[in-house]
Write an enzyme that holds these catalytic residues in place. Sequence first.
Site, PDB file in Angstrom:
ATOM      1  N   LEU A  58       0.862  -1.174   0.000  1.00  0.00           N
ATOM      2  CA  LEU A  58       0.000   0.000   0.000  1.00  0.00           C
ATOM      3  C   LEU A  58       0.902   1.229   0.000  1.00  0.00           C
ATOM      4  O   LEU A  58       1.448   1.613   1.035  1.00  0.00           O
ATOM      5  CB  LEU A  58      -0.918  -0.003   1.228  1.00  0.00           C
ATOM      6  CG  LEU A  58      -2.174  -0.875   1.151  1.00  0.00           C
ATOM      7  CD1 LEU A  58      -1.855  -2.325   0.821  1.00  0.00           C
ATOM      8  CD2 LEU A  58      -2.956  -0.796   2.456  1.00  0.00           C
ATOM      9  N   ILE A  59       1.078   1.829  -1.154  1.00  0.00           N
ATOM     10  CA  ILE A  59       2.067   2.892  -1.322  1.00  0.00           C
ATOM     11  C   ILE A  59       1.394   4.251  -1.475  1.00  0.00           C
ATOM     12  O   ILE A  59       0.464   4.418  -2.264  1.00  0.00           O
ATOM     13  CB  ILE A  59       2.987   2.597  -2.530  1.00  0.00           C
ATOM     14  CG1 ILE A  59       4.119   3.625  -2.616  1.00  0.00           C
ATOM     15  CG2 ILE A  59       2.190   2.499  -3.841  1.00  0.00           C
ATOM     16  CD1 ILE A  59       5.217   3.253  -3.598  1.00  0.00           C
TER      17      ILE A  59
ATOM     18  N   LYS B 220      -8.240   3.608   7.558  1.00  0.00           N
ATOM     19  CA  LYS B 220      -7.261   2.532   7.395  1.00  0.00           C
ATOM     20  C   LYS B 220      -7.960   1.174   7.270  1.00  0.00           C
ATOM     21  O   LYS B 220      -7.519   0.308   6.500  1.00  0.00           O
ATOM     22  CB  LYS B 220      -6.293   2.519   8.581  1.00  0.00           C
ATOM     23  CG  LYS B 220      -5.344   3.711   8.637  1.00  0.00           C
ATOM     24  CD  LYS B 220      -4.334   3.661   7.516  1.00  0.00           C
ATOM     25  CE  LYS B 220      -3.328   4.795   7.604  1.00  0.00           C
ATOM     26  NZ  LYS B 220      -2.426   4.678   8.765  1.00  0.00           N
TER      27      LYS B 220
ATOM     28  N   GLY C 276       3.654   0.839   5.610  1.00  0.00           N
ATOM     29  CA  GLY C 276       4.822   1.523   6.163  1.00  0.00           C
ATOM     30  C   GLY C 276       4.621   2.045   7.570  1.00  0.00           C
ATOM     31  O   GLY C 276       5.325   2.971   7.984  1.00  0.00           O
TER      32      GLY C 276
ATOM     33  N   CYS D 275      13.994  14.264 -19.698  1.00  0.00           N
ATOM     34  CA  CYS D 275      14.602  13.268 -18.822  1.00  0.00           C
ATOM     35  C   CYS D 275      15.069  12.132 -19.728  1.00  0.00           C
ATOM     36  O   CYS D 275      14.697  12.076 -20.903  1.00  0.00           O
ATOM     37  CB  CYS D 275      13.634  12.761 -17.757  1.00  0.00           C
ATOM     38  SG  CYS D 275      12.270  11.782 -18.414  1.00  0.00           S
TER      39      CYS D 275
END
Length: 487
Positions: free
Chosen positions: A185-186, A267, A289, A457
């Site tokens: 879960l980022i 959450k 995290g 880039c």
Amino acid sequence: MKFSIRLFPEITIKSRPVRKRLIQRLQSNLQNMTRRIDEQIKVRGHWDKLDVVCEGADADVVAQVVDLMQRTPGIHSFVEVTEYPLGDFHDIYEKAHAIYADELRGKTFKVRVKRSGKHEFRSIDVERYVGGGLNQRSEALGVDVHKPDLYVDLEIRQDKLHVVTNTYKGLGGFPLGTQEATLSLISGGFDSIVASYMSMRRGCKTHFLFFNLGGHAHEIGVKQVALYLWQRYGSSARVKFITIPFDEVIGEILQSVHHSHMGVVLKRMMMRAGEKVSDRMGIDALVTGESIAQVSSQTLPNLAIIDAATEKLVVRPLVTMDKQDIIDITREIGAYDFAKNMPEYCGVISDRPTTCAKKDRVEKEELDFDYEVLERALERRQVISIDEIIEDVNVHAEVEALTKVGPNQVVVDIRAPHEQEKKPLNLPGCEIQLVPFFALAAASDEFSEEKEYLLYCEKGVMSQMHAHQMQERGFSNVKVYRPGATE
């Protein structure tokens, strides 16, 4: 040119069949990734090590291979070796002297010989002869067997002599794909970045799940950092990037849940959604995290209540880590600037949030929540392969990419400073501005309406995402400079 890889120590203590499987996977991962650099590179597996052979490779290819091996899970360390036919002791000494003489000047040293195969001499016999010769015929300070300034490392394998010329530290961990897959879960912040990295480093094929709480800029930033992590540490396996629009879920929580419990309920909704996604993907573990007591929702009682919302294993690699240690790791893995400048969207801000949620109270708060909202969010999820971000950054309009720079156009190099320094952009006669991606928002305030700005880039991914974002902000004079693009 040849490299000899030392395996991560935890691999070497596994049972014979497990060790064999781990080594084979590491060999396969390295072969697949080095092939992208040069198809002539060979990776050879042995019981106690791997060899990477780069015959005829130029310095640029060798540098790319070194960089690749330093960030490949499963490698403890590796050495660069020069291979010779095995001669007598004096020949071994001469080979060592030719390579180490300059480096020995003004230093103490110790000769170390690792030998395999059948020979009529012992390793210590070679160490004494070579050490004595180097001590007499070099400008070294002398031999120090306890704490030398320099080790002279030699390997004798059957009828071959390997003289070690450089030693490099590896990433450690297990080869990617040797452990079960996880769904991370980022959010793009320091914590979720490091948790995702640690999952990959431990050998887990790590997919990414992003809950979009309402910000398009945030989604672009998270895709960017997920792509970076995958390219650096996980590119030997294809993974998915899943986006779930969570703005309506936020709205429902704001209407249905008491402010003191909003963070915990949010959450829990994420855990429920993560469980549904991981079920479809055949994944048993969610990675987050969270660290104990970092914020109100991360106290032990609250984490227990959050975990109760799912039957999946919730893996928290950072659970006892300090925030500064987490930030330091983002610097080590090159993701600090991503996290520091990640756009954020605060979905719920609780007034006096609970730090000790009770199960019955939380379940009561959730009674009024309309779960059809959560189901709609899941139905609207977007799933792409992580490498598809390179070709399609999932934006609604493609920003024009130019292969040439014309009058009244400015090239803006948005690469990180170390990339700009390593490979300076050379465009004689063109105006170039060095503006790292994380400083682009502030620098764009100085852009002139009379000029066109072409973001650059190396791969064209970050420039495309940032150009699209800037066009959405009203910068119609921003495009992309991509020398390799087809007009």
